[in-house]
Design a protein around this motif. Sequence first.
Motif: not given
Length: 476
Positions: A332, A343, A454, A338, A330, A347, A353, A452
């Motif tokens: 973004e 998320e 992020r 999300t 994904i 995962y 992501i 992650t």
Amino acid sequence: MADYNLNADNTHFFADVCKNFDYAAQFTKHDAGLLDQIKSCNSVYRFRFPIRKGDGFEVIDAWRVEHSQHQSPTKGGIRYSEMVNEDEVMALAALMTYKCAIVNVPFGGAKGGIRINPKNYTVQELENITRRYTVELAKKNFIGPSIDVPAPDYGTGEREMSWIADTYATMNPGQLDAMGSVTGKPISLHGIQGRREATGRGVAIAIRECVDVAEDMEKLGLSTGISGKRIIVQGLGNVGYYTAKFLQEYGGIIVGICEFEGAIYNANGLDVESVFQQRKSTGSILNYPGVTVFKNSAEGLEQPCDILVPAALENQITAENAGRIQAKIIAEGANGPTTPEAESIFYAKGGIIIPDMYANAGGVTVSYFEWLKNLSHVAFGRINRRFEENTNLNMVNMVEGITGIKLSPVQRATIVKGASELELVNSGLEDTMIRSYHEIRETFKNTEKIDTLRTAAFVGAINKIAVSYQTLGVWP
């Protein structure tokens, strides 16, 4: 771009951003007070103003949030939407702070919003709203080339930015850098080549970098490289259109496009430009020939693909539909598409992501270039392009004289050519996106227990912002 989920509950968006921040903060060693300073919104300005509409008046709700002044000016777009609320603007301003840090752009984060549906107003009424909004910001010192620099966002574009620039310049006669008070302007009003497509180009580059890492693709069971990857894009506005366009140029196969009226899917691929023109002329993508049509746009997100690009609004992938997403990556393109719950589910399925704070940073990167252009009052390439071409021509002539090999006119032109503003902008954007992705990935790979990309992006942003506060002496 159209509205996707008018009933979405966006009142927890800032809390979601803070939740991600708090989780990442545990991987840093900064003082709790400093972390709280970085996380908090420094300035929140909510105001209302009347405009004349028809034979009467209407009161407009508006916001401007400056999340962090660790760098000046602050920077962030202005969105026009019926769904705008204070929580959303605070969340987007916070994301701008972290986004600028991730891609090493020296701005603090800000965001603005006006609660209107632009479709319900005439062009004259929209101009009145935009100019009045700018006046209100100026009265409170919330706009200026060294203070706070707005940009386009959902529901706004070059037209609105030109109104803002003109209003600010009118209120500040003789200010040499007045055009630097806003970015995303038309080229004719001191904008910059490449800004319109910058966010979409940045998303495409981010995806390309991700799928070029063989180690990561092997874990997903995918081949390396963008060529042949099946891609679904949500949103055919500025970001979604250019993302799909550049991914198609890179060799990706756009198999699905989702818009507010529904979604279309063709496993053999869609021609992005053709779909875009179809919607432009008819107002809908659903009458495009040779596709499977989904009246519910959300169903389009769940079709078979390798990469899903949500490039519309926040909260599009939730705990309710995350389990049905078939993509393995994904990317973004939108801010906050999300939810944290979604998320975790994605995962757990083994996906990747590419977080919004990095993926859609192309816009602010090129806005930075535009701001620099406005402050320097010189277009990129204007001073040195001809010198480069003459230098290259002398070199070609010398090599031809020594070797006796004559180049064709096309070969000579290719070698001699100096860089244009657009080429320099795209080069700077590409370098920024490539460096930033691998910086995030290195943090992800080398920091124990980070799970992650992020979180890795947040950790990098927090560390950079903390250094800024400490260097400025704001924090011991």
